[in-house]
Enzyme design. Sequence first.
Site, PDB file in Angstrom:
ATOM      1  N   ASP A 149       6.036   7.737   5.252  1.00 38.23           N
ATOM      2  CA  ASP A 149       5.063   6.853   4.771  1.00 38.23           C
ATOM      3  C   ASP A 149       5.050   5.688   5.566  1.00 38.23           C
ATOM      4  O   ASP A 149       6.443   5.185   5.466  1.00 38.23           O
ATOM      5  CB  ASP A 149       5.264   6.905   3.231  1.00 38.23           C
ATOM      6  CG  ASP A 149       3.977   6.870   2.528  1.00 38.23           C
ATOM      7  OD1 ASP A 149       2.854   6.318   2.849  1.00 38.23           O
ATOM      8  OD2 ASP A 149       4.023   7.392   1.278  1.00 38.23           O
ATOM      9  N   HIS A 170      -1.072   0.988   9.367  1.00 41.03           N
ATOM     10  CA  HIS A 170      -0.483   1.026   8.148  1.00 41.03           C
ATOM     11  C   HIS A 170       0.514   2.152   7.899  1.00 41.03           C
ATOM     12  O   HIS A 170       0.980   2.606   6.782  1.00 41.03           O
ATOM     13  CB  HIS A 170      -1.836   1.214   7.067  1.00 41.03           C
ATOM     14  CG  HIS A 170      -2.547  -0.033   6.862  1.00 41.03           C
ATOM     15  ND1 HIS A 170      -2.539  -0.797   5.806  1.00 41.03           N
ATOM     16  CD2 HIS A 170      -3.778  -0.487   7.575  1.00 41.03           C
ATOM     17  CE1 HIS A 170      -3.281  -1.944   5.879  1.00 41.03           C
ATOM     18  NE2 HIS A 170      -3.908  -1.762   7.223  1.00 41.03           N
TER      19      HIS A 170
HETATM   20  C1  GDG Z   1      -1.667   4.070   3.558  1.00 40.72           C
HETATM   21  C2  GDG Z   1      -0.498   4.278   4.188  1.00 40.72           C
HETATM   22  C3  GDG Z   1       0.542   2.351   2.968  1.00 40.72           C
HETATM   23  C4  GDG Z   1      -3.695   6.924  -5.605  1.00 40.72           C
HETATM   24  N1  GDG Z   1      -4.274   7.927  -6.864  1.00 40.72           N
HETATM   25  C5  GDG Z   1      -5.130   6.979  -7.698  1.00 40.72           C
HETATM   26  C6  GDG Z   1      -4.967   5.822  -7.023  1.00 40.72           C
HETATM   27  N2  GDG Z   1      -4.126   5.806  -6.104  1.00 40.72           N
HETATM   28  C7  GDG Z   1      -3.854   4.505  -5.458  1.00 40.72           C
HETATM   29  C8  GDG Z   1      -2.454   3.945  -5.678  1.00 40.72           C
HETATM   30  C9  GDG Z   1      -2.258   2.996  -4.492  1.00 40.72           C
HETATM   31  C10 GDG Z   1      -2.966   3.805  -3.374  1.00 40.72           C
HETATM   32  O1  GDG Z   1      -4.196   4.634  -3.918  1.00 40.72           O
HETATM   33  C11 GDG Z   1      -2.101   4.543  -2.346  1.00 40.72           C
HETATM   34  O2  GDG Z   1      -1.516   3.600  -1.519  1.00 40.72           O
HETATM   35  P1  GDG Z   1      -0.242   4.318  -0.748  1.00 40.72           P
HETATM   36  O3  GDG Z   1       0.288   3.059  -0.012  1.00 40.72           O
HETATM   37  O4  GDG Z   1       0.627   5.279  -1.606  1.00 40.72           O
HETATM   38  O5  GDG Z   1      -0.662   5.527   0.366  1.00 40.72           O
HETATM   39  P2  GDG Z   1      -1.807   5.389   1.438  1.00 40.72           P
HETATM   40  O6  GDG Z   1      -3.216   5.821   0.804  1.00 40.72           O
HETATM   41  O7  GDG Z   1      -1.638   6.834   2.272  1.00 40.72           O
HETATM   42  O8  GDG Z   1      -2.012   4.212   2.388  1.00 40.72           O
HETATM   43  C12 GDG Z   1       0.662   3.681   3.156  1.00 40.72           C
HETATM   44  C13 GDG Z   1      -0.806   1.968   2.581  1.00 40.72           C
HETATM   45  O9  GDG Z   1      -1.690   2.651   3.638  1.00 40.72           O
HETATM   46  C14 GDG Z   1      -1.103   0.430   2.828  1.00 40.72           C
HETATM   47  O10 GDG Z   1      -0.621  -0.263   3.951  1.00 40.72           O
HETATM   48  O11 GDG Z   1       1.273   1.751   2.094  1.00 40.72           O
HETATM   49  O12 GDG Z   1       2.023   4.174   3.525  1.00 40.72           O
HETATM   50  O13 GDG Z   1      -0.104   5.608   4.161  1.00 40.72           O
HETATM   51  O14 GDG Z   1      -2.709   1.726  -4.604  1.00 40.72           O
HETATM   52  O15 GDG Z   1      -2.405   3.312  -6.842  1.00 40.72           O
HETATM   53  N3  GDG Z   1      -5.715   4.662  -7.675  1.00 40.72           N
HETATM   54  C15 GDG Z   1      -6.495   5.311  -8.649  1.00 40.72           C
HETATM   55  N4  GDG Z   1      -6.581   6.434  -9.091  1.00 40.72           N
HETATM   56  C16 GDG Z   1      -5.933   7.473  -8.611  1.00 40.72           C
HETATM   57  O16 GDG Z   1      -5.901   8.701  -9.005  1.00 40.72           O
HETATM   58  N5  GDG Z   1      -7.220   4.079  -9.326  1.00 40.72           N
END
Ligand code: GDG
Length: 459
Positions: free
Chosen positions: A361, A157
């Site tokens: 990322d 990821h």
């Molecule tokens: C890894 C990779 C890749 C965030 N704050 C809150 C909240 N979130 C949710 C967002 C989003 C998720 O968390 C974060 O997803 P990301 O993709 O930005 O980042 P990582 O957690 O680092 O994930 C990344 C991912 O895996 C998938 O393959 O895209 O690059 O690092 O969904 O909305 N959700 C809630 N409250 C918050 O305060 N409910």
Amino acid sequence: MDQGRLIVVSNRIPTEAAPSGGLVVALHDALKERGGVWIGNSGKRVATQEEAQGLTRIAQEPYERYCFDLSEEEHQGFYLGYANATLWPLFHHRTDLLAVDPDEARIYREVNDRVAGLIAEVVRPGDVLWVHDYHFLPLAEALRRRGVTNRIGFFLHIPFPNPSDMPALSERKLMPGWLSSFDLIGLQTRRDVSNALDFLRDNGAELLLRGKMKFDSRTFEIASFPIGIDVDAFVEAAETHADSGEHLRLSPGERLVLGVDRLDYSKGLPQRFAAFGEYLSHRPDPQIRATLLQIAPPSREDVEAYRDIRQELETITGRVNGEMAELDWTPIRYIRRNIEREILAGLYRRADACLVTPLADGMNLVAKEFVAAQDGADPGVLILSHFAGAAEQLDAALMVNPYDPGETARAIDQALSMPLHERQSRHLSLMQAIRETDIAWWTRTYLAALQAKTEPSND
Ligand code: GDG
């Protein structure tokens, strides 16, 4: 023909009957449809490894879910240590933060070995295994050692490291053996694929053709499968909760710039806050009021680098607010906790711009969620870092170099003054891009590619 079951292995496993979150829901649906097993870490810590043995079944319907516990020592060495203080910084191009600890490296491999032993007891002929993320790089090799010949897929990821950073990893020589024990390695972007191919070619693997490689006697494939979101579900949540912006009590005409990230040094938050400060001090019309709302739930607080980033951010917030705030306006609102998903969807919709400015990322799902949440008639503008995996697909966003606060500040200005027709046409292209590779596409395409591999035993 019977396809065999799907066995998903991931560090975290949903414990609720109807889990939420795009990835979890997608895997949940795939398992429900096909039948299978999900295996993951319970999150429960036991005192000693003896107490941590065995799989516990936590659900049987609509598919089986099993979890394993970690001992305190394993949690430290495997999770906080090697996975999150060695691999995470390396894979996010932060070798300056990388910890070298032979004991943690050993524990990481031992945990993988122990988990492989547990999985081997559950696997049946014809099952297909899908292993997720950097916690389990050595898992397929450990399974092969135990005689498991089933197809095993892997999805990373996070970004694949730059090959030039790899010498910083003491276990780098093991990596080709770890990776080549999988049949299919899925990465987020073409850039990741090219880094992985370069690294493996330089370390004894032979490139056969189009992503197919050979190492020792094993052939395996590397390809990109950009992860997506459940677009329709997000559109609906944002429409239903369109009024959540009212909680903010913004003054009339006040513009909202939004950031949503786990509190992680890879997300470029200090640079973002500095850029917002720069935007405010150079904005052409001082009457314009723009507030940056940053939601940053904390993560991995037991790892030192995460405490440092938290402190740094609090200092910058204090500085910018101290300099720029007025009696009735706080320029940076910083919420360091989790906000409900539905409220978040409504906040995305209310925002005039979203800053997604990571330094590195894998993909970044926030960028895609923001796009999905917009009202197409009057959409907000996505400001996106070149270093997010999403940049390969979302080039209709305003692209920025997150290291350059001046450039990001100018993008904020451009976003907040962008004419409606330009916002609409950019949004239309972005919507098309996120629909093309949504989460259902991702699971379907990856699993079809894995299924198409010949079972190693039939070679
Ligand atoms: C890894 C990779 C890749 C965030 N704050 C809150 C909240 N979130 C949710 C967002 C989003 C998720 O968390 C974060 O997803 P990301 O993709 O930005 O980042 P990582 O957690 O680092 O994930 C990344 C991912 O895996 C998938 O393959 O895209 O690059 O690092 O969904 O909305 N959700 C809630 N409250 C918050 O305060 N409910």
